[in-house]
Design an enzyme around this catalytic site. Structure first.
Site, short mmCIF file in Angstrom:
data_model
loop_
_atom_site.label_atom_id
_atom_site.label_comp_id
_atom_site.label_asym_id
_atom_site.label_seq_id
_atom_site.Cartn_x
_atom_site.Cartn_y
_atom_site.Cartn_z
N PHE A 139 -0.18 5.28 -32.85
CA PHE A 139 -1.10 4.40 -32.02
C PHE A 139 -1.45 5.34 -30.69
O PHE A 139 -0.62 6.15 -30.24
CB PHE A 139 -0.14 3.24 -31.44
CG PHE A 139 -1.34 2.11 -30.82
CD1 PHE A 139 -1.91 1.38 -31.43
CD2 PHE A 139 -1.18 2.34 -29.31
CE1 PHE A 139 -2.64 0.51 -30.73
CE2 PHE A 139 -1.81 1.30 -28.84
CZ PHE A 139 -2.81 0.44 -29.37
N ASP A 208 9.39 4.66 -31.35
CA ASP A 208 8.79 3.45 -30.84
C ASP A 208 8.74 2.40 -31.83
O ASP A 208 8.46 2.58 -32.95
CB ASP A 208 7.21 3.83 -30.81
CG ASP A 208 6.32 2.87 -30.43
OD1 ASP A 208 6.58 1.72 -30.72
OD2 ASP A 208 5.39 2.87 -29.90
N TYR A 233 5.77 -8.65 -27.43
CA TYR A 233 4.93 -9.61 -27.46
C TYR A 233 4.34 -9.53 -29.12
O TYR A 233 3.58 -10.63 -29.37
CB TYR A 233 3.65 -9.45 -26.84
CG TYR A 233 3.37 -8.02 -26.77
CD1 TYR A 233 2.36 -7.65 -27.69
CD2 TYR A 233 3.23 -7.24 -25.65
CE1 TYR A 233 1.69 -6.27 -27.74
CE2 TYR A 233 2.74 -5.89 -25.51
CZ TYR A 233 2.07 -5.39 -26.60
OH TYR A 233 1.37 -4.11 -26.78
N LYS A 234 4.93 -8.84 -29.97
CA LYS A 234 4.81 -9.01 -31.34
C LYS A 234 5.87 -10.12 -32.05
O LYS A 234 5.77 -10.96 -31.80
CB LYS A 234 4.69 -7.72 -32.01
CG LYS A 234 3.39 -6.80 -31.54
CD LYS A 234 3.50 -5.55 -32.05
CE LYS A 234 2.26 -4.72 -31.70
NZ LYS A 234 2.08 -4.15 -30.51
N ARG A 382 -5.53 -6.04 -41.87
CA ARG A 382 -4.04 -5.92 -41.40
C ARG A 382 -3.60 -7.58 -41.61
O ARG A 382 -4.45 -8.41 -40.78
CB ARG A 382 -3.83 -5.41 -40.26
CG ARG A 382 -3.80 -4.02 -39.93
CD ARG A 382 -3.11 -3.31 -38.64
NE ARG A 382 -2.99 -4.40 -37.69
CZ ARG A 382 -2.33 -4.19 -36.54
NH1 ARG A 382 -1.36 -3.20 -36.52
NH2 ARG A 382 -2.39 -5.07 -35.34
#
Length: 408
Positions: A139, A208, A233-234, A382
């Site tokens: 990312f 990560d 938050y995922k 996605r």
């Protein structure tokens, strides 16, 4: 009614996690409207709101802040929230208590971890440790942070494919920053073997976990991971911008030298001394005043995990993504989309990424029809599968609407 629709119904009826949907705020579905209900497959970007959160946040604002005010640092447990919530996350990533602190963003925690990894490697192996390896497909923020950490520590930065890390390691390697799951493709990397290779070379791996925490077993303690970070938050459903977490293995905590020493990580935070003395334990990962509102919203959100085994979540995740790929193959004309997510379970996270030439336009039209995934430049659709609230009927409908959208 197609065979896949019938199978979806049977799979949902047998799903041991199906009742967990009631713990979330989801679009209402009636029997006669099930085929037009929305399907949320973007939990790999932002998880759904747990039903307990609104009332809990209202209490924090109205009573704890509004009435108790400053007393809440002690009486409401504000001061200990970063470690307390870290201990709540710990079993979801395979860690014992006392090794995770919650606070700051993923980016800030990546910076702390990478710089600390370089410092620890040099403490053990000398200044010749002057190279940081970073996942070449990471990312973007992780890459930016790694580059800045390299400049700060006088290291060179070398991007490498995760599969090539063992061959790229040398006596110069100080730290290696890797993603457990690739954010774009959903590929799951071999954390145990890569960690072992990095540590055998005298370097430190920083993992990560943003796309694996809450979606699959991680096994931080069992695999000897030194340092890890992750967002909440995922798949952990902590809310937009909820604070990230930092894991520091217990035997390394007294050597963890944060590049961001703050009063909250001081051994005597209220001593107000000009000299910095780091606290003991995982609290060394703290910096400034905790962000209480989002921390306590996250703490409430984590209650949805009560009684849930991460192994059961992983089993359902694989079943959902298998079923989605099967439905796509059945409904979508051959050659219209291509899966860039591995079919092998050992290499798959909890999302399916499909390559499609007009992916941006397709996703806009899918969202307009109630199937919410997301688009990643230049050509990837996605779809994230959060087993706590996504079912098999959702999965079948998403694939069917995709096929209809592609045929328009």
């Amino acid at each position: 009614m197609s065979d896949l629709v019938v199978r979806a119904g049977k799979l949902d009826a047998a799903d041991e996690l199906a009742a967990l949907r009631d713990r979330f705020v989801l679009d209402p579905v009636s029997d006669h409207a099930a085929d037009t209900a929305g399907v949320y497959l973007d939990g790999n970007s932002l998880g759904v709101l747990p039903a307990v959160v609104p009332d809990r946040v209202a209490d924090v604002v109205r009573r704890q802040w509004g009435e108790l005010r400053i007393r809440s640092w002690e009486e409401s447990g504000w001061w200990t929230a970063p470690e307390r919530i870290g201990d709540r996350i710990a079993p979801l990533v395979g860690a014992a208590p006392g090794q995770i602190v919650v606070g700051d963003s993923t980016s800030v925690n990546v910076f702390k971890a990478v710089v600390a990894a370089v410092r620890m490697a040099r403490e053990a192996g000398g200044d010749g440790r002057d190279e940081i390896l970073v996942d070449a497909t990471t990312f973007p923020t992780d890459g930016y942070i790694a580059r800045s950490a390299a400049r700060m520590t006088g290291c060179t930065l070398r991007p490498v494919d995760p599969a090539q890390v063992p061959g790229a390691l040398s006596g110069r390697t100080a730290a290696v920053l890797l993603n457990h799951v690739d954010y774009r493709t959903g590929r799951l990397y071999d954390l145990p073997s890569l960690t072992a290779a990095v540590h055998a070379a005298g370097a430190y791996a920083v993992w990560d976990l943003c796309h694996s925490a809450g979606a699959l077993p991680v096994g931080l303690d069992g695999h000897g991971v030194a340092l890890a970070v992750g967002c909440t938050y995922k798949y952990l459903n902590g809310g937009p911008g909820s604070p990230a977490f930092l894991y520091v293995r217990r035997d390394l905590q007294d050597r963890f030298d944060s590049p961001l020493p703050g009063w909250n990580s001081h051994a005597e935070p209220f001593g107000m001394r000009p000299e910095y003395e780091p606290s003991a334990g995982a609290t060394r990962g703290r910096v400034g005043t905790p962000d209480i509102l989002s921390l306590l919203a996250l703490e409430a959100a984590l209650e949805v995990w009560d009684g849930v085994r991460i192994e059961a979540v992983r089993a359902k995740s694989l079943a959902l993504t298998d079923f989605f790929l099967e439905c796509v193959a059945a409904y979508v004309p051959a050659g219209r989309v291509e899966s860039v997510t591995p079919y092998a379970h050992a290499e798959r996270g909890s999302q399916v990424a499909l390559r499609c030439p007009d992916a941006g336009d397709v996703m806009e039209r899918l969202i307009a029809r109630g199937v919410v995934g997301d688009f990643r430049h230049p050509d990837v659709l996605r779809f994230g599968f959060t087993p706590l609230y996504v079912g098999f009927a959702d999965t079948e409908r998403a694939a069917r609407v995709l096929a209809e959208t592609l045929a328009e």
